[in-house]
Design an enzyme around this catalytic site. Structure first.
Site: not given
Ligand SMILES: [Zn+2]
Ligand SMILES: [Zn+2]
Lengths: 596, 166
Positions: B88-90
């Site tokens: 996940v890339c947040i």
């Protein structure tokens, strides 16, 4: 499973082929020496022998890995593959420089180097992992099995991997040293050859081993000690710094020597760049964190246990109740001194509102109106506030319901109540609006400017110089350019240190002025009775916030994230999901008991 | 250091079990290692991911909460902000200073104020509202922008997949 089978078959086949070749040769020649000659003369036989050698090397590597590390973790394996990929590419580049020296011995040395390297990486990962795993298993075993004998037994069991790890570290260190030594002597006696590269690689590995060993010792002390050992992070930072420096020096030397003797070592650029960057970062970290911790110790006021008892005080860093040993930041946020200290070793901002503590290092006195006379005199002379941080911004991904908006609003309130006379337009609007839907952006005014003291000298040091990053793979850069780049990096670091020293000077001067000011006006201030307005104001803000949340949530339910829903309402097709969750909850409940 | 992390993780775990947010379940994979959690996230309503139950794992560093955990979906995902391998890339999962996309300002980064719950809720809202400015999966970002219908179809397929209905 399948790859394992295949590897096994491969190894078996290789063994069979080798024995067939050897058997055949012996059958033909009947004696040892002629058989050897027979094998070396035939190309297919040699191919079989090389394959056998490869298989043997792999097997030995596997055995060593099993011996020292046991089962590898998935992350470790991934890490290993990734790093080996780079190592192989870079060594292939190195080969192009030394293509005349290419020989089986060379390949063997390279394989050995790669093996040792991978063991260094694994040891590094394992030491990092060690920081947590033994503690956890202890904690849990201690909880579950409460008999002293069992505890002792478990302690012994958990010591075994550590003994193995220290043995491995010693072995690696000794090997590195030996290889550096032999490369050194070979270079001295036979002149520069590929041994130079190997010697250099082992020297780098030696620094890595040293780094890992120091980390290992620090972790061990930390695990053994009953109380949390706060100085550890400081030691870790400094170790990183010193090892980083050593590495940069080594790489610099290597580049120089290589450039003089052969050509510019292209294959060393990527590691050199990474090392320089790591060193720069370590240096920056050390300087900034020292400054922040100094500020914390000397400038920020301690929060008394009474104050802590009066308010709801959970330290946001460790999520535990604060009873003593807490500090108040200029933004009025309170944390455990120890928690704050370890956070400042990472970043020099307030964990809650991200106020940069290095830019606003003045202490925050309890909110009170400044003496009117002085205030009027100073109102015009007050310097323009430094550029505000983008604190009021909302994250892209987070709907505002989930934002930790509370502290920020409290802040804006403090700031506006603090600077009654010189309040900025934006912060007074917070007070005027009946229900703030969201915290006003840039409502934050720096508290230090809220009360009057002579404006800082006109020159304020510029923020740290941003260094333009070189192209990722250094394509199209000449040697001179690269050397210039290294020089520029150093110059930048020096500039930065100078800049930080300036900041310190200014801060110290400011603190002195503050002291003078407070001694001069102290009596007047402490008799003023404005103190109780703060909690009232905060309560009001909290109420407002609650309302704002309610208002925010209503439209949200229609369009955004699903509103709260009872589990029974899950639609038919989601039964699996419900089942899963039920299972999951069941699984958690016994765990939870043991966790308490 | 690790002891601090452990205590805080236990506190968060307790909080999550006692007072679980709707649509989210999370907890350690096993009691031997509190630094690896698994989580189940239900797709938010009125989005193409509605009805899905997406498993993910969280890996905590030993200096948690000073450094953020890593999160990776363990099921197949197709979303602009999720790498094809599930990571996940947040922004709240990145500490200031490491910026894989270059589009995130430091005010949205990790800090100890964040928690597992906040991360998971952010992920839920990320599922509802992708951020195509900092895309981790370029194909998904492109499709989300240009061909929303097909994106929704793929998402629906993934939902059925996670429910074992295929
Ligand atoms: Zn704390
Ligand atoms: Zn703050």
């Amino acid at each position: 499973m399948q790859t394992k089978m295949r590897a096994l078959l491969f190894a078996l086949g290789s063994f069979l082929l080798t024995s067939a070749v050897v058997g055949h040769a012996y059958y033909q020649r009947k004696q040892f020496y002629p058989s050897v000659v027979f094998i070396t003369k035939s190309n297919p036989s040699m191919a079989v022998m090389y394959t056998q050698g490869f298989v043997l090397v792999l097997l030995v590597g596997k055995l060593m890995r099993k011996l020292f590390f046991g089962q590898l973790h998935a992350a470790e394996f991934e890490h290993l593959i990734e790093r080996s990929w780079y190592a192989v590419t870079e060594t292939c580049l190195a080969f192009t420089v030394f293509r005349d020296d290419f020989s089986p011995k060379f390949v063997a040395l390279f394989t050995l180097l790669l093996f040792l390297k991978s063991f260094h990486w694994l040891a590094e990962d394992r030491v990092d992992f060690m920081e947590r795993s033994p503690v956890i298993t202890w904690v849990f075993h201690l909880r579950i099995l409460c008999k002293i004998l069992v505890q002792k037994f478990l302690r012994k069991i958990h010591l075994i991997p550590r003994v193995i790890l220290s043995a491995l570290l010693t072995l690696l260190g000794a090997l590195d040293y030996l290889f550096v030594n032999s490369a050194y002597h070979s270079t001295l006696s036979k002149g520069p050859s590929v041994q130079l590269v190997f010697g250099f690689e082992y020297a780098i590995l030696l620094t890595i081993t040293t780094n890992i060993s120091i980390k290992y010792i620090l972790h061990t002390i930390d695990i053994e000690s009953e109380n949390p050992w706060e100085a550890k992070a400081v030691y870790l930072l400094h170790t990183e710094l010193i090892v980083g420096f050593l590495k940069v020096v080594l790489y610099g030397l290597f580049m120089l020597i290589m450039a003089r003797i052969h050509t510019f070592p292209l294959f060393a650029i990527r590691p050199m760049y990474l090392t320089t960057r790591a060193f720069k970062r370590a240096l920056q970290d050390v300087i900034m964190s020292r400054r922040a911790i100094r500020n914390m110790n000397h400038l920020y006021p301690d929060v008394t246990p009474e104050e802590l008892a009066n308010s709801d005080s959970t330290c946001i860093i460790c999520r535990e109740e604060m009873t003593s040993g807490a500090k108040r930041l200029p933004c009025n946020h309170i944390f455990h001194t120890l928690c704050l200290r370890s956070w400042f070793q990472r970043q020099q901002t307030c964990p809650t509102c991200r106020l940069d503590v290095l830019q606003t290092a003045q202490p925050q006195a309890p909110p009170r109106p400044p003496p009117p006379a002085a205030n009027n005199a100073q109102a015009d002379a007050r310097p323009a506030p430094p550029p505000a941080q983008p604190m009021g911004h909302r994250p892209f991904h987070m709907p505002h319901v989930w934002m930790p908006a509370a502290p920020r609003q409290g802040n804006a309130g403090d700031a506006s109540s603090d600077s009654t006379a010189g309040a900025s337009a934006s912060s007074s609007s917070t007070q005027a609006g009946p229900i703030p839907m969201m915290p006003p952006p840039f409502a934050f005014s720096f508290p230090a400017h809220g009360f009057p003291f002579p404006p800082p000298p006109p020159f304020f040091p510029p923020p740290p110089i941003s260094v333009p990053l070189p192209p990722a793979n250094f394509e199209g850069m000449t040697r001179e350019e690269l050397e210039a780049l290294v020089g520029v990096e150093e110059e930048n670091i020096r500039n930065r240190i100078r800049c930080l020293r300036n900041i310190q000077c200014f801060l110290d001067a400011a603190v002195l002025q503050m002291h003078q000011y407070s001694t001069a006006t102290g009596r007047h201030i402490f008799t003023s009775n404005d103190e109780p307005t703060l909690p009232n104001f905060e309560g009001l803000l909290k109420n407002l916030q609650e309302e704002a949340r309610k208002v925010d949530k209503e439209p949200e339910g229609a369009a955004g994230f699903s509103p709260p829903q009872a589990p029974e309402e899950i639609p038919e097709e989601d039964k699996e999901a419900a089942e899963l969750r039920k299972l999951r909850l069941q699984r958690f409940s016994p765990n939870d008991d043991s966790a308490k | 250091m690790a002891r601090y992390a452990l205590r805080r993780l236990m506190a968060e775990y307790k909080q999550l079990t006692v007072n679980p947010p709707e649509g989210i379940i999370a907890g350690p994979m096993n009691e031997e290692n509190f630094f690896e959690w698994e989580a189940l996230i239900t797709g938010p309503e009125d989005t193409p991911f509605e009805g899905g139950v997406f498993p993910a794992k969280l890996q905590f560093p030993s200096d948690y909460p000073l450094s953020p955990p890593k999160m990776q979906f363990t099921c197949e995902m197709f979303h602009p902000n999720i790498y094809p391998d599930g990571r996940v890339c947040i922004s709240i999962l990145h500490s200031p200073g490491d910026d894989p996309t270059g589009y995130e300002s430091s005010s949205e980064r990790w800090s100890p104020v964040q928690s597992v719950e906040k991360i998971l809720l952010s992920v839920v809202s990320m599922l509802a509202e992708p951020n195509d400015e900092s895309a981790a999966n370029l194909d998904a970002a492109k499709m989300w922008r240009d061909d929303r219908q097909q994106f929704n179809q793929i998402a629906q397929k993934l939902v059925r997949h996670t429910l074992g209905l295929q």
